[in-house]
Design a protein around this motif. Structure first.
Motif, PDB file in Angstrom:
ATOM      1  N   ARG A  88     -37.546  73.570 -36.020  1.00  0.00           N
ATOM      2  CA  ARG A  88     -36.677  72.470 -35.597  1.00  0.00           C
ATOM      3  C   ARG A  88     -35.225  72.893 -35.679  1.00  0.00           C
ATOM      4  O   ARG A  88     -34.905  73.930 -36.268  1.00  0.00           O
ATOM      5  CB  ARG A  88     -36.916  71.215 -36.439  1.00  0.00           C
ATOM      6  N   SER A  89     -34.359  72.080 -35.084  1.00  0.00           N
ATOM      7  CA  SER A  89     -32.931  72.389 -35.131  1.00  0.00           C
ATOM      8  C   SER A  89     -32.131  71.110 -35.299  1.00  0.00           C
ATOM      9  O   SER A  89     -32.529  70.042 -34.834  1.00  0.00           O
ATOM     10  CB  SER A  89     -32.494  73.125 -33.867  1.00  0.00           C
ATOM     11  N   GLU A  90     -31.013  71.244 -35.985  1.00  0.00           N
ATOM     12  CA  GLU A  90     -30.050  70.160 -36.168  1.00  0.00           C
ATOM     13  C   GLU A  90     -28.753  70.609 -35.517  1.00  0.00           C
ATOM     14  O   GLU A  90     -28.234  71.677 -35.835  1.00  0.00           O
ATOM     15  CB  GLU A  90     -29.794  69.897 -37.655  1.00  0.00           C
ATOM     16  N   VAL A  91     -28.240  69.794 -34.605  1.00  0.00           N
ATOM     17  CA  VAL A  91     -27.025  70.138 -33.877  1.00  0.00           C
ATOM     18  C   VAL A  91     -25.949  69.116 -34.239  1.00  0.00           C
ATOM     19  O   VAL A  91     -26.184  67.911 -34.158  1.00  0.00           O
ATOM     20  CB  VAL A  91     -27.267  70.133 -32.354  1.00  0.00           C
ATOM     21  N   PHE A  92     -24.790  69.602 -34.648  1.00  0.00           N
ATOM     22  CA  PHE A  92     -23.663  68.740 -35.002  1.00  0.00           C
ATOM     23  C   PHE A  92     -22.511  69.021 -34.052  1.00  0.00           C
ATOM     24  O   PHE A  92     -22.121  70.169 -33.861  1.00  0.00           O
ATOM     25  CB  PHE A  92     -23.188  69.017 -36.436  1.00  0.00           C
ATOM     26  N   PHE A  93     -21.978  67.965 -33.450  1.00  0.00           N
ATOM     27  CA  PHE A  93     -20.769  68.058 -32.641  1.00  0.00           C
ATOM     28  C   PHE A  93     -19.660  67.352 -33.401  1.00  0.00           C
ATOM     29  O   PHE A  93     -19.796  66.191 -33.770  1.00  0.00           O
ATOM     30  CB  PHE A  93     -20.960  67.389 -31.274  1.00  0.00           C
ATOM     31  N   LYS A  94     -18.568  68.060 -33.632  1.00  0.00           N
ATOM     32  CA  LYS A  94     -17.446  67.509 -34.386  1.00  0.00           C
ATOM     33  C   LYS A  94     -16.153  67.764 -33.637  1.00  0.00           C
ATOM     34  O   LYS A  94     -16.008  68.765 -32.946  1.00  0.00           O
ATOM     35  CB  LYS A  94     -17.348  68.154 -35.770  1.00  0.00           C
ATOM     36  N   LYS A  95     -15.218  66.861 -33.822  1.00  0.00           N
ATOM     37  CA  LYS A  95     -13.895  67.042 -33.243  1.00  0.00           C
ATOM     38  C   LYS A  95     -12.915  67.153 -34.399  1.00  0.00           C
ATOM     39  O   LYS A  95     -12.921  66.341 -35.319  1.00  0.00           O
ATOM     40  CB  LYS A  95     -13.522  65.854 -32.357  1.00  0.00           C
ATOM     41  N   GLU A  96     -12.066  68.177 -34.321  1.00  0.00           N
ATOM     42  CA  GLU A  96     -11.124  68.453 -35.398  1.00  0.00           C
ATOM     43  C   GLU A  96      -9.706  68.313 -34.869  1.00  0.00           C
ATOM     44  O   GLU A  96      -9.405  68.747 -33.759  1.00  0.00           O
ATOM     45  CB  GLU A  96     -11.375  69.885 -35.882  1.00  0.00           C
ATOM     46  N   ASN A  97      -8.848  67.693 -35.639  1.00  0.00           N
ATOM     47  CA  ASN A  97      -7.435  67.610 -35.262  1.00  0.00           C
ATOM     48  C   ASN A  97      -6.780  68.944 -35.591  1.00  0.00           C
ATOM     49  O   ASN A  97      -6.749  69.366 -36.736  1.00  0.00           O
ATOM     50  CB  ASN A  97      -6.728  66.488 -36.033  1.00  0.00           C
ATOM     51  N   THR A  98      -6.286  69.593 -34.564  1.00  0.00           N
ATOM     52  CA  THR A  98      -5.668  70.899 -34.763  1.00  0.00           C
ATOM     53  C   THR A  98      -4.493  71.043 -33.817  1.00  0.00           C
ATOM     54  O   THR A  98      -4.448  70.421 -32.757  1.00  0.00           O
ATOM     55  CB  THR A  98      -6.688  72.035 -34.545  1.00  0.00           C
ATOM     56  N   SER A  99      -3.542  71.876 -34.197  1.00  0.00           N
ATOM     57  CA  SER A  99      -2.374  72.095 -33.347  1.00  0.00           C
ATOM     58  C   SER A  99      -2.618  73.228 -32.346  1.00  0.00           C
ATOM     59  O   SER A  99      -1.849  73.396 -31.412  1.00  0.00           O
ATOM     60  CB  SER A  99      -1.157  72.429 -34.216  1.00  0.00           C
ATOM     61  N   GLU A 100      -3.695  74.000 -32.541  1.00  0.00           N
ATOM     62  CA  GLU A 100      -3.992  75.099 -31.634  1.00  0.00           C
ATOM     63  C   GLU A 100      -4.780  74.586 -30.431  1.00  0.00           C
ATOM     64  O   GLU A 100      -5.765  73.879 -30.601  1.00  0.00           O
ATOM     65  CB  GLU A 100      -4.820  76.164 -32.354  1.00  0.00           C
ATOM     66  N   PRO A 101      -4.381  74.928 -29.223  1.00  0.00           N
ATOM     67  CA  PRO A 101      -5.091  74.438 -28.038  1.00  0.00           C
ATOM     68  C   PRO A 101      -6.438  75.120 -27.798  1.00  0.00           C
ATOM     69  O   PRO A 101      -7.261  74.606 -27.056  1.00  0.00           O
ATOM     70  CB  PRO A 101      -4.127  74.747 -26.895  1.00  0.00           C
ATOM     71  N   ASP A 102      -6.673  76.278 -28.427  1.00  0.00           N
ATOM     72  CA  ASP A 102      -7.911  77.021 -28.191  1.00  0.00           C
ATOM     73  C   ASP A 102      -9.037  76.664 -29.152  1.00  0.00           C
ATOM     74  O   ASP A 102     -10.070  77.329 -29.159  1.00  0.00           O
ATOM     75  CB  ASP A 102      -7.642  78.526 -28.285  1.00  0.00           C
ATOM     76  N   SER A 103      -8.858  75.649 -29.970  1.00  0.00           N
ATOM     77  CA  SER A 103      -9.920  75.268 -30.899  1.00  0.00           C
ATOM     78  C   SER A 103      -9.879  73.762 -31.121  1.00  0.00           C
ATOM     79  O   SER A 103      -9.025  73.069 -30.592  1.00  0.00           O
ATOM     80  CB  SER A 103      -9.762  76.006 -32.232  1.00  0.00           C
ATOM     81  N   GLY A 104     -10.820  73.279 -31.888  1.00  0.00           N
ATOM     82  CA  GLY A 104     -10.841  71.861 -32.207  1.00  0.00           C
ATOM     83  C   GLY A 104     -12.169  71.204 -31.902  1.00  0.00           C
ATOM     84  O   GLY A 104     -12.513  70.201 -32.496  1.00  0.00           O
ATOM     85  N   MET A 105     -12.941  71.757 -30.971  1.00  0.00           N
ATOM     86  CA  MET A 105     -14.271  71.241 -30.678  1.00  0.00           C
ATOM     87  C   MET A 105     -15.272  72.134 -31.404  1.00  0.00           C
ATOM     88  O   MET A 105     -15.377  73.327 -31.122  1.00  0.00           O
ATOM     89  CB  MET A 105     -14.561  71.250 -29.173  1.00  0.00           C
ATOM     90  N   ILE A 106     -15.996  71.557 -32.354  1.00  0.00           N
ATOM     91  CA  ILE A 106     -16.858  72.341 -33.226  1.00  0.00           C
ATOM     92  C   ILE A 106     -18.321  72.042 -32.921  1.00  0.00           C
ATOM     93  O   ILE A 106     -18.712  70.880 -32.805  1.00  0.00           O
ATOM     94  CB  ILE A 106     -16.574  72.030 -34.709  1.00  0.00           C
ATOM     95  N   CYS A 107     -19.105  73.091 -32.800  1.00  0.00           N
ATOM     96  CA  CYS A 107     -20.553  72.971 -32.660  1.00  0.00           C
ATOM     97  C   CYS A 107     -21.193  73.711 -33.828  1.00  0.00           C
ATOM     98  O   CYS A 107     -20.897  74.885 -34.052  1.00  0.00           O
ATOM     99  CB  CYS A 107     -21.023  73.565 -31.334  1.00  0.00           C
TER     100      CYS A 107
END
Length: 100
Positions: A36-55
């Motif tokens: 089985r698998s558990e998938v988490f989608f998270k959004k992070e407040n960050t000042s860098e435009p190349d990151s912030g969407m977490i899987c």
């Protein structure tokens, strides 16, 4: 394989789930011992435009569970990178299983 999706500060999306299932099915076809698998989608407040969407993906398999997490500009890139990392981990695990 059972897949559970968890959204943290993100609205649920069937498109993301379909995209993730497509990648996880490829892993399942190659490594049929994944349970089985558990998938988490998270959004992070960050000042860098190349990151912030977490899987984050946690795979349950015989022995120790596998985990990978990636932060990217969008969720699709994060999913692809996370699945690539899991593929490397699964390959190492398979090599250890066959050598013993």
């Amino acid at each position: 394989m059972d897949v559970n999706f968890n959204y943290v500060h993100v609205t649920a999306s069937e498109r993301l789930e379909a995209f993730t299932n497509k990648h996880l099915d490829k892993l399942k076809d190659r490594y049929d011992w994944i349970v089985r698998s558990e998938v988490f989608f998270k959004k992070e407040n960050t000042s860098e435009p190349d990151s912030g969407m977490i899987c984050e993906i946690k795979l349950s398999a015989p022995g120790q569970n596998l985990f990978a997490s990636t932060s990217a500009k969008n969720f699709e890139a994060a999913i692809s990178e996370t699945c690539s990392e899991l593929r490397r981990q699964l390959q190492k695990k398979k090599e250890k299983m066959t050598t013993h």
